[in-house]
Design an enzyme around this catalytic site. Structure first.
Site, mmCIF file in Angstrom:
data_model
loop_
_atom_site.group_PDB
_atom_site.id
_atom_site.type_symbol
_atom_site.label_atom_id
_atom_site.label_comp_id
_atom_site.label_asym_id
_atom_site.label_seq_id
_atom_site.Cartn_x
_atom_site.Cartn_y
_atom_site.Cartn_z
ATOM 1 N N ASN A 211 -5.245 -9.443 -7.802
ATOM 2 C CA ASN A 211 -5.393 -10.123 -6.512
ATOM 3 C C ASN A 211 -6.689 -10.902 -6.387
ATOM 4 O O ASN A 211 -6.806 -11.778 -5.544
ATOM 5 C CB ASN A 211 -5.291 -9.096 -5.374
ATOM 6 C CG ASN A 211 -6.213 -7.915 -5.569
ATOM 7 O OD1 ASN A 211 -6.226 -7.292 -6.622
ATOM 8 N ND2 ASN A 211 -7.004 -7.624 -4.558
ATOM 9 N N THR B 292 0.830 -1.205 0.000
ATOM 10 C CA THR B 292 0.000 0.000 0.000
ATOM 11 C C THR B 292 0.867 1.258 0.000
ATOM 12 O O THR B 292 0.651 2.181 -0.774
ATOM 13 C CB THR B 292 -0.944 -0.002 1.220
ATOM 14 O OG1 THR B 292 -1.872 -1.072 1.045
ATOM 15 C CG2 THR B 292 -1.701 1.300 1.352
ATOM 16 N N THR C 240 13.374 5.859 10.685
ATOM 17 C CA THR C 240 14.343 4.843 11.090
ATOM 18 C C THR C 240 13.925 3.472 10.546
ATOM 19 O O THR C 240 12.775 3.078 10.658
ATOM 20 C CB THR C 240 14.464 4.802 12.623
ATOM 21 O OG1 THR C 240 14.799 6.112 13.053
ATOM 22 C CG2 THR C 240 15.519 3.815 13.073
ATOM 23 N N SER D 209 5.635 -6.954 -1.430
ATOM 24 C CA SER D 209 5.257 -6.995 -0.018
ATOM 25 C C SER D 209 5.711 -8.289 0.641
ATOM 26 O O SER D 209 5.731 -9.349 0.007
ATOM 27 C CB SER D 209 3.734 -6.865 0.080
ATOM 28 O OG SER D 209 3.327 -7.088 1.398
ATOM 29 N N ALA D 210 6.069 -8.200 1.927
ATOM 30 C CA ALA D 210 6.631 -9.364 2.628
ATOM 31 C C ALA D 210 5.575 -10.376 3.061
ATOM 32 O O ALA D 210 5.777 -11.582 2.946
ATOM 33 C CB ALA D 210 7.416 -8.882 3.862
ATOM 34 N N HIS D 211 4.440 -9.888 3.559
ATOM 35 C CA HIS D 211 3.509 -10.840 4.180
ATOM 36 C C HIS D 211 2.766 -11.709 3.171
ATOM 37 O O HIS D 211 2.107 -12.659 3.540
ATOM 38 C CB HIS D 211 2.526 -10.120 5.120
ATOM 39 C CG HIS D 211 1.427 -9.401 4.441
ATOM 40 N ND1 HIS D 211 0.131 -9.857 4.455
ATOM 41 C CD2 HIS D 211 1.420 -8.265 3.711
ATOM 42 C CE1 HIS D 211 -0.638 -8.999 3.774
ATOM 43 N NE2 HIS D 211 0.135 -8.033 3.321
ATOM 44 N N CYS E 8 -8.986 -6.984 1.553
ATOM 45 C CA CYS E 8 -8.940 -5.551 1.840
ATOM 46 C C CYS E 8 -10.286 -4.887 1.659
ATOM 47 O O CYS E 8 -10.512 -3.798 2.156
ATOM 48 C CB CYS E 8 -7.941 -4.849 0.936
ATOM 49 S SG CYS E 8 -6.300 -5.470 1.164
ATOM 50 N N GLN F 27 1.209 -9.556 -5.881
ATOM 51 C CA GLN F 27 0.776 -10.948 -6.036
ATOM 52 C C GLN F 27 1.675 -11.726 -7.001
ATOM 53 O O GLN F 27 1.441 -12.903 -7.240
ATOM 54 C CB GLN F 27 -0.673 -11.006 -6.544
ATOM 55 C CG GLN F 27 -1.699 -10.403 -5.595
ATOM 56 C CD GLN F 27 -1.926 -11.237 -4.338
ATOM 57 O OE1 GLN F 27 -1.417 -12.360 -4.198
ATOM 58 N NE2 GLN F 27 -2.680 -10.685 -3.397
#
Lengths: 389, 387
Positions: free
Chosen positions: A150, A73, A240, A204-206, A329, A184
């Protein structure tokens, strides 16, 4: 939940537990701020840069092309809103099947006076490169077309779109930024941004078993964005750095990409198996096609008309199976949920009936068998009510 | 010295010999909301004083502003019976009023029931009025059209109060008996419940749950609505009725265009059964004439024929915008518009009948043979207390 059959990988993949723990350990060890110039700071910086290099390797690009973000996002928003730095006379072009994290920023830009063109997909969920090229004009600054949808798994002709954009660039004598939401695609199908000719891509990681709240933006050339701060991530994403997330992401990306071919083949077999098994069911309509070059093998979109998708999702949830309607989502918002399938010109009833089955590397054949058994039983009994016999 | 609250009532004061009954329920309803605090209510002739030693002001304000029967209320300052003490207290009160009001024109209204007090009403008003003008030069006295009034009452003690807050008015909940509210997740039915409670009706609410065709989120939404209404209703029991089997029977046997009306008919029947068990003497719905197919005169004549209880529809002549405005004031609107449907598209006819024939509909209803299912549904009701 015990004995859960999890088939909602497209909304979030089952985390790679060992890698998550490993990243936590590493980030506790290298806890300091990577911007600090003392020894522990340098150690953290080293882990950060090693991660950047590892992600860059999976995308076959240079480390400086990778900007770590909080996920898909944010990556999409960063690119979309960079339009504002270009001035009001710049327009954007997106496809009608984009994820909300592209679609909603585009809507906001439109409200702010930016010219937004939305190009619908065809009934199969695929966007025509010619149609995209046709709406590009001298004011177009940005084109955004996702790599894999998606909800339907439809793989978009990103490379062809890229080629046509370059031709339009020459003709119009101006640069056009080509962005793709590859959330995706990354770690699931071969994805090399350079080969596709895109200027930026979101990952994206997840979605690949990494931790939540981290992702990256592939960026070919530096870009003026709206964020300001301490200059981290080449000034594009100040703040950071989330070392734990970034390192966990990196490890997951490495694991997925090292086994990409085998997993892809296995997913194709599983998908074929599911499609064959379901096709005889009452009211069954597949929105995802069988061709693995055009549809991700990890996503199946199917409707059992006139059974509302959300009813089936609830019934299966009570039986210990997790699937979804459309995309997670937007599940709670009916109008938004139907947007993509309706944009493709699918009748409302098919869109309302759609469910999404998505799986990943740890999905077992036995689970699929059990799932199919239960799904068939439930669809048959619900259809007896839904369709008066 | 602790400060009591003055409570003013409206039409209860007009009740003749029944007044004690109305007063009794009013006091009970107020005390119920403050039950964790020590409180007493005294007074007569339409003026009551609530003393609550340990409750926060916000708690008392909320309790009084949501209790039907209360027309106005406010904190009253108790001061010693000396003109100096009254001056001090009026000054402080004036400061408070000026803090939240733009108005500069004021009036002092004094009443003296203790005739032993040195000054009469007129003198008290003059002295205090003069004192406030001297202290706050920006103020002026206007006895005909004041922006605000400070009241001074010399009784056993001296009481001073400024502008009162509005209560919801109406009649105390319970004075009009009991009823059953058909509560969906929509905008209208909570408002209907509010309006009937305002006329003194004690309500229980029923919700028809069609799981898995409707979601638990839809059910939770109705629970939230009941909780939101609860203060005005002096507490409400939400009766969740399992409706799936009935809905399926209707789908199986009914003509498509009659499905909604037959569903409404079943809902009326069940509401009557569970209502009678709880002493209800009427049903309440959020119907508004002509709003949807099931709310035409012909449709409502049929659904009403399914129950022997009178059906009250306080919104019958309201426009949608008027209902929305009330729902917003009530705070139910934002809950009602949450995107969880209370009816599955499978059970919604594409072209519902709008002018049904009573006799034909009654026949269609008998063909459902749904009586046993209705009894089972009523039997298996889940009760959720919303205090």
């Amino acid at each position: 939940m015990e004995n859960l059959i999890y088939l909602d990988w497209a909304s979030t993949a089952v985390p790679e537990e060992d890698l998550i723990y490993e990243s936590v350990r590493a980030s506790v060890k290298s806890f300091a701020n990577p911007s600090s110039i003392h020894k522990p700071g340098k150690e953290a910086k080293e882990l950060l840069e090693r991660s950047r290099k590892m992600i860059a390797d999976t995308l076959n690009c240079k480390p400086e092309n990778i900007i770590f973000t909080s996920g898909g996002t944010e990556s999409n928003n960063t690119i979309l809103f960079s339009t504002l730095k270009k001035g009001r006379q710049n327009g954007i072009v997106i496809s009608g099947i984009e994820h909300s994290s592209v679609f909603e920023p585009a809507k906001t830009l439109k409200e702010m006076g930016i010219h937004v063109r939305i190009v619908p997909a065809d009934q199969n969920g695929i966007v025509s490169p010619e149609k995209i090229a046709r709406v590009i004009d001298k004011d177009t600054y940005l084109v955004s077309v996702m790599t894999v949808n998606n909800e339907t798994g439809a793989i978009q002709p990103v490379k062809e779109i890229g080629e046509l954009i370059r031709r339009r660039e020459e003709h119009l004598q101006k640069n056009i930024h080509f962005h793709t939401d590859a959330v995706q695609a990354f770690g699931k199908i071969p994805f090399i941004p350079e080969d596709l000719g895109v200027d930026s891509a979101s990952i994206s990681a997840h979605k690949i078993g990494g931790p939540r709240g981290v992702g990256a933006l592939y960026l070919k050339k530096p870009l003026a964005v709206l964020y300001c701060g301490g200059g981290q991530e080449r000034g594009l994403r100040p703040g950071t750095e989330n070392i734990q997330g970034i390192y966990g992401f990196t490890l997951a990306a490495e694991r997925r990409n090292s086994r990409l071919k085998e997993e892809f083949k296995r997913a194709c077999e599983l998908k074929e198996y599911i499609l064959d098994s379901l096709s005889s069911l009452n009211g069954c309509i597949f929105i995802s096609g069988r061709d693995h070059n055009s549809y991700s093998p990890y996503i199946i979109n199917v409707s059992f008309v006139p059974l509302p998708g959300e009813v089936l999702v609830r019934v299966l949830s009570d039986r210990g199976i997790a699937i979804s309607t459309g995309s997670a989502c937007s599940s709670a918002h009916k109008k938004k949920r139907l947007r993509i399938l309706e944009n493709m010109g699918q009748p409302k009833q098919i869109a309302e009936s759609a469910i999404r089955i998505s799986f990943g590397p740890s999905t077992q054949k036995e689970e699929i068998d059990e799932f199919l058994d239960i799904l068939k039983k439930e669809v048959n009994s619900l259809q007896r009510v839904a369709v008066k016999l | 010295m602790e400060n009591p609250y003055l409570i003013k009532i409206g039409e209860i004061a007009l009740k003749g010999r029944n007044r004690a009954f109305f007063e009794g329920l009013l006091f009970k309803n107020i005390k119920r909301k403050l039950n964790s605090h020590r409180c007493t209510i005294t007074g007569k002739q339409g003026r009551y004083y609530l003393s609550c030693t340990d409750a926060d002001k916000k708690v008392i304000d909320y309790a009084l502003s949501t209790t039907f029967g209360v027309v106005a209320f406010g904190e009253v300052r108790k001061v010693p019976k000396s003109i100096e003490a009254i001056k001090d207290a009026s000054e402080k009160m004036c400061e408070e009023i000026l803090y939240c009001s733009e108005g500069k024109k004021f009036k002092i209204e004094a009443r003296r029931s203790d005739k032993s007090f040195t000054y009469n009403s007129y003198q008290i008003a003059s002295i205090i009025g003069q004192h406030l003008r001297d202290t706050f030069p920006q103020l002026s006295v206007d006895v005909k059209t004041p922006d605000w009034i400070i009241n001074i009452e010399i009784r056993e003690t001296c009481l001073i109060y400024g502008p009162l807050k509005h209560g919801p008015g109406g009649l105390p909940v319970g004075t009009a008996g009991r009823g059953i509210l058909l509560l969906s997740g929509g905008i209208d039915s909570p408002v209907a419940g509010y309006l009937m409670a305002k006329r003194g009706l004690k309500l229980d609410a029923v919700y028809y749950h069609t799981y898995p065709y409707t979601s638990d989120e839809a059910r939770d939404k109705v629970v939230k609505l009941a909780q939101k209404l609860s203060p005005f209703l002096s507490g409400v029991d939400l009766l969740v009725i399992p409706f799936t089997d009935i809905q399926i029977r209707i789908k199986e046997r009914a003509k498509e265009e009659e499905m909604t009306l037959l569903m409404r008919a079943c809902m009326m029947k069940i509401a009557e059964i569970v209502g009678l068990k709880r002493g209800a003497k009427c049903l309440v719905t959020g119907e508004s004439l002509g709003q949807v197919a099931s709310q035409t005169v012909e449709s409502m004549r049929f659904t009403e024929s399914c129950t022997n209880l009178p059906v009250f529809r306080p919104l019958i002549g309201f426009n949608k915008e008027e209902i929305v405005e009330l729902a917003r004031k009530l705070g139910t609107f934002d809950i009602s518009v949450l995107p969880y449907d209370d009816c599955c598209t499978l059970f919604a006819p594409r072209r519902p009948i709008i002018k049904p024939n009573l006799k034909k509909m009654s026949e269609s209803y008998s063909e459902l043979e749904v009586e046993k299912l209705i009894e089972e549904a009523a039997e298996n009701t889940e009760i959720i207390h919303c205090p």
